[in-house]
Scaffold this motif. Structure first.
Motif, PDB file in Angstrom:
ATOM      1  N   VAL A   1       0.880  -1.175   0.000  1.00  0.00           N
ATOM      2  CA  VAL A   1       0.000   0.000   0.000  1.00  0.00           C
ATOM      3  C   VAL A   1       0.913   1.220   0.000  1.00  0.00           C
ATOM      4  O   VAL A   1       1.534   1.547   1.011  1.00  0.00           O
ATOM      5  N   LEU A   2       1.015   1.877  -1.131  1.00  0.00           N
ATOM      6  CA  LEU A   2       2.004   2.928  -1.318  1.00  0.00           C
ATOM      7  C   LEU A   2       1.430   4.338  -1.208  1.00  0.00           C
ATOM      8  O   LEU A   2       2.185   5.305  -1.192  1.00  0.00           O
ATOM      9  N   ARG A   3       0.125   4.461  -1.163  1.00  0.00           N
ATOM     10  CA  ARG A   3      -0.460   5.799  -1.064  1.00  0.00           C
ATOM     11  C   ARG A   3      -1.737   5.751  -0.247  1.00  0.00           C
ATOM     12  O   ARG A   3      -2.402   4.723  -0.161  1.00  0.00           O
ATOM     13  N   TRP A   4      -2.048   6.871   0.354  1.00  0.00           N
ATOM     14  CA  TRP A   4      -3.271   6.984   1.148  1.00  0.00           C
ATOM     15  C   TRP A   4      -4.438   7.321   0.227  1.00  0.00           C
ATOM     16  O   TRP A   4      -4.325   8.149  -0.674  1.00  0.00           O
ATOM     17  N   LYS A   5      -5.553   6.651   0.454  1.00  0.00           N
ATOM     18  CA  LYS A   5      -6.767   6.950  -0.292  1.00  0.00           C
ATOM     19  C   LYS A   5      -7.898   7.192   0.698  1.00  0.00           C
ATOM     20  O   LYS A   5      -8.074   6.418   1.642  1.00  0.00           O
ATOM     21  N   PRO A   6      -8.663   8.239   0.490  1.00  0.00           N
ATOM     22  CA  PRO A   6      -9.774   8.505   1.418  1.00  0.00           C
ATOM     23  C   PRO A   6     -10.883   7.480   1.227  1.00  0.00           C
ATOM     24  O   PRO A   6     -11.070   6.951   0.124  1.00  0.00           O
ATOM     25  N   ASN A   7     -11.579   7.203   2.297  1.00  0.00           N
ATOM     26  CA  ASN A   7     -12.723   6.308   2.149  1.00  0.00           C
ATOM     27  C   ASN A   7     -13.899   7.072   1.542  1.00  0.00           C
ATOM     28  O   ASN A   7     -13.854   8.291   1.356  1.00  0.00           O
ATOM     29  N   ALA A   8     -14.952   6.373   1.237  1.00  0.00           N
ATOM     30  CA  ALA A   8     -16.096   6.980   0.540  1.00  0.00           C
ATOM     31  C   ALA A   8     -16.704   8.123   1.343  1.00  0.00           C
ATOM     32  O   ALA A   8     -17.095   9.161   0.797  1.00  0.00           O
ATOM     33  N   ASP A   9     -16.795   7.952   2.682  1.00  0.00           N
ATOM     34  CA  ASP A   9     -17.391   8.990   3.510  1.00  0.00           C
ATOM     35  C   ASP A   9     -16.572  10.276   3.462  1.00  0.00           C
ATOM     36  O   ASP A   9     -17.113  11.388   3.382  1.00  0.00           O
ATOM     37  N   ALA A  10     -15.228  10.108   3.496  1.00  0.00           N
ATOM     38  CA  ALA A  10     -14.359  11.281   3.467  1.00  0.00           C
ATOM     39  C   ALA A  10     -14.471  11.999   2.138  1.00  0.00           C
ATOM     40  O   ALA A  10     -14.489  13.236   2.072  1.00  0.00           O
ATOM     41  N   GLU A  11     -14.540  11.216   1.058  1.00  0.00           N
ATOM     42  CA  GLU A  11     -14.685  11.836  -0.264  1.00  0.00           C
ATOM     43  C   GLU A  11     -16.000  12.596  -0.373  1.00  0.00           C
ATOM     44  O   GLU A  11     -16.055  13.705  -0.921  1.00  0.00           O
ATOM     45  N   ALA A  12     -17.066  12.013   0.145  1.00  0.00           N
ATOM     46  CA  ALA A  12     -18.370  12.671   0.089  1.00  0.00           C
ATOM     47  C   ALA A  12     -18.349  13.966   0.891  1.00  0.00           C
ATOM     48  O   ALA A  12     -18.884  14.995   0.467  1.00  0.00           O
ATOM     49  N   ALA A  13     -17.719  13.911   2.054  1.00  0.00           N
ATOM     50  CA  ALA A  13     -17.633  15.106   2.893  1.00  0.00           C
ATOM     51  C   ALA A  13     -16.842  16.202   2.196  1.00  0.00           C
ATOM     52  O   ALA A  13     -17.205  17.380   2.236  1.00  0.00           O
ATOM     53  N   ALA A  14     -15.755  15.802   1.520  1.00  0.00           N
ATOM     54  CA  ALA A  14     -14.937  16.785   0.812  1.00  0.00           C
ATOM     55  C   ALA A  14     -15.723  17.439  -0.311  1.00  0.00           C
ATOM     56  O   ALA A  14     -15.643  18.651  -0.534  1.00  0.00           O
ATOM     57  N   SER A  15     -16.495  16.619  -1.014  1.00  0.00           N
ATOM     58  CA  SER A  15     -17.318  17.165  -2.105  1.00  0.00           C
ATOM     59  C   SER A  15     -18.344  18.158  -1.570  1.00  0.00           C
ATOM     60  O   SER A  15     -18.601  19.212  -2.159  1.00  0.00           O
TER      61      SER A  15
END
Length: 543
Positions: A509-523
């Motif tokens: 695992v070479l990079r951090w990826k936001p989970n779906a909830d975090a992405e929705a919140a960012a949007s």
């Protein structure tokens, strides 16, 4: 999973049943080490660790200036406060192991102390602020540092010419074999193969292959040295060179090195020396005097410049005068008026191998180390490194298998053969060593020693530190006999214990990826303009 606390708990089932042996960790004790997540996980929209003053120049519209290349938002960059940044990286630093904390017994790595005088000199204003684009007339001091280092390294190695360009040991190998190829090419035949002993570093065959050569393996004899009869059988007119590490990766000096060189030279082949273990030779003998034609050095090993994250490497390549015309361009030369200049007029050069002139900051540190020690100090350093390794060998050879009885120099290689009878392998022992407060040694290398434990203490360590290391290794040997389970589940005192090494290698695992909830919140945040698009700043804003 078994834990150390379980292993040390008293048995209540029987007063007569003895508890399994658990070693006493003299170097370390348990202490609080705070948890810490990823910096992205701390991010909150609108946080900043800075405050900018109002603009005192006209504002620029990025959209008008950059068009489609202008960013519309900050993406997923973390937004944190200053104290969160400071605490984040400070907490992470408490998880690190470093040479300033204790011994690094990594064999073949020469993890010696990086003297503070080196760092002080490298930070002097005129040195630290020098720029490679300065004209030569303003760079004479910086160029003189390079010249002095070159002269010192030529004297130490017994060579006639040198380049400082290569950025690390493997890069030095690459450059050295390019010289070999160019030399043979100038004689009308680049030749086809390079001989490499079975005890060599893995970079040796990789280098030979990258440079277009076939690799032919050369087996070691029962003493762990080059088999001279086998060498004579393999060397022919298509042999370009032998890549030899001396002392070898088991710490053994090639006692017939002159004969090895003679066999090669009789067929027109060259002797390349991997200088990774030069810490065992400095001030005692010179490769150029025992037949070596070309070699690389590791400033970050032998000459005390930092390893890895502490700074870039540096792998100068020194050679005999017959290979000098092929050195990378430019080379530093001294003019009749004693000023220095770079000579680019070198028609036989292999060309550049590094931008500018190499890792200059490492040149400064290495020269500071050489001048601070002087000839007698460098010789003493070598002797101390050999003494320390042989002290460890003498104190541990009764509890760990010593596959080669040949006298060794700067490092010693044991085998896990005795411990393996109880299912304990070299990797298990190394992990248990972490619980005792030491960085692990080099495991499973060289491959001519099954289950290798490769230990190199360097000259940096005191007898007190060596004794603590020896005590830890002896206690682990006893645990392997009486309580192997505690080793098989080690380390117990680290934040993370045993990982799935296969999955880590095959599915990293070479990079951090936001989970779906975090992405929705960012949007949602972007939509509500609480994290607005980037716009020209007209004044400082407070958050």
């Amino acid at each position: 999973m078994a834990t150390e606390s379980m292993a040390t708990s008293n048995s209540t089932a029987s007063e007569t049943k003895a508890s399994p042996f658990v070693g006493e960790r003299a170097k370390v004790s348990s202490h609080i080490s705070q948890n810490e997540g990823l910096i992205f996980e701390k991010s909150s929209p609108g946080k900043k660790a800075y405050r900018l003053a109002p603009l005192d120049v006209p504002a620029v519209d990025p959209q008008a200036l950059l068009g489609k290349q202008a960013r519309e938002d900050l993406g997923l960059l973390p937004e944190v406060s200053e104290i969160e940044i400071i605490r984040h990286f400070t907490r992470l630093s408490t998880w690190n192991y470093a040479i300033d904390l204790g011994m690094y017994p990594l064999g073949s790595c020469t993890m010696k102390y990086n003297p503070r005088v080196n760092e002080m000199v490298a930070r002097l204003e005129g040195i630290a602020d020098a720029h490679p684009y300065q004209p030569e007339s303003l760079s004479q001091g910086a160029m003189r540092v390079m010249w002095m280092l070159q002269e010192c390294l030529k004297e130490i190695t017994g060579m006639d010419a040198i380049t400082l360009q290569p950025a690390a040991g493997a890069h030095g190998e690459f450059t050295g074999i390019l010289l070999v190829r160019a030399y043979h090419q100038s004689n009308g035949n680049p030749r086809k193969k390079i001989l490499i002993p079975d005890s060599a570093h893995g970079t040796n065959p990789a280098t030979a292959a990258i440079c277009g050569y076939q690799v032919q393996n050369l087996k070691s004899n029962s003493h762990g040295m080059v088999d001279l009869a086998e060498l004579e059988h393999l060397v022919d007119e298509e042999t370009a060179a032998l890549m030899l590490t001396n002392p070898s990766t088991i710490g053994v000096f090639e006692s017939e090195i002159h004969k090895i060189a003679d066999v090669l030279h009789a067929k027109g082949a060259l002797l390349y020396m991997d200088g990774a273990n030069m810490n065992a030779l400095v001030g005692k003998t010179r490769p150029g005097d025992f037949g070596v034609d070309v070699m690389h050095l590791n400033l970050h090993k032998t000459f005390s410049t930092p390893h890895g994250g502490g700074g870039p490497g540096s792998g100068p390549v020194a050679c005999k005068k017959n290979l000098g015309p092929f050195l990378p361009t430019p080379v530093l030369v001294e003019k009749p008026d004693n000023t220095l200049t770079f000579n680019y007029d070198r028609p036989q050069s292999v060309g550049r191998v590094r931008m500018f002139y190499g890792n200059y900051g490492m040149f400064v540190r290495a020269l500071a180390y050489i001048l601070a020690n002087g000839p007698d100090g460098l010789r003493q350093t070598t002797e101390d490194a050999v003494l320390n390794a042989n002290y460890i060998r003498a104190k541990l050879e009764d509890v760990y298998e010593l596959p080669y009885k040949t006298p060794t120099l700067h490092e010693v290689v044991f085998s896990d053969r005795r411990q393996a009878r109880n299912g304990v392998k070299t990797g298990d022992i190394a992990k248990r060593l972490i619980d005792y407060g030491f960085h692990p040694y080099t495991t499973s290398f060289p491959m001519i020693v099954p289950g290798a434990l490769m230990i190199e203490p360097t000259e940096s360590e005191s007898k007190e530190e060596l004794d603590q290391f020896i005590d830890a290794m002896r206690q682990i040997a006893r645990e392997a006999e009486e309580n192997p389970e505690i080793i098989l589940h080690a380390p117990h005192a680290t934040r993370v214990s045993r990982m799935d090494e296969v999955s880590a290698a095959r599915k990293p695992v070479l990079r951090w990826k936001p989970n779906a909830d975090a992405e929705a919140a960012a949007s949602e945040i972007n939509a509500s303009s609480r994290n607005p698009p980037l716009v020209p700043a007209t004044a400082a804003k407070e958050y």
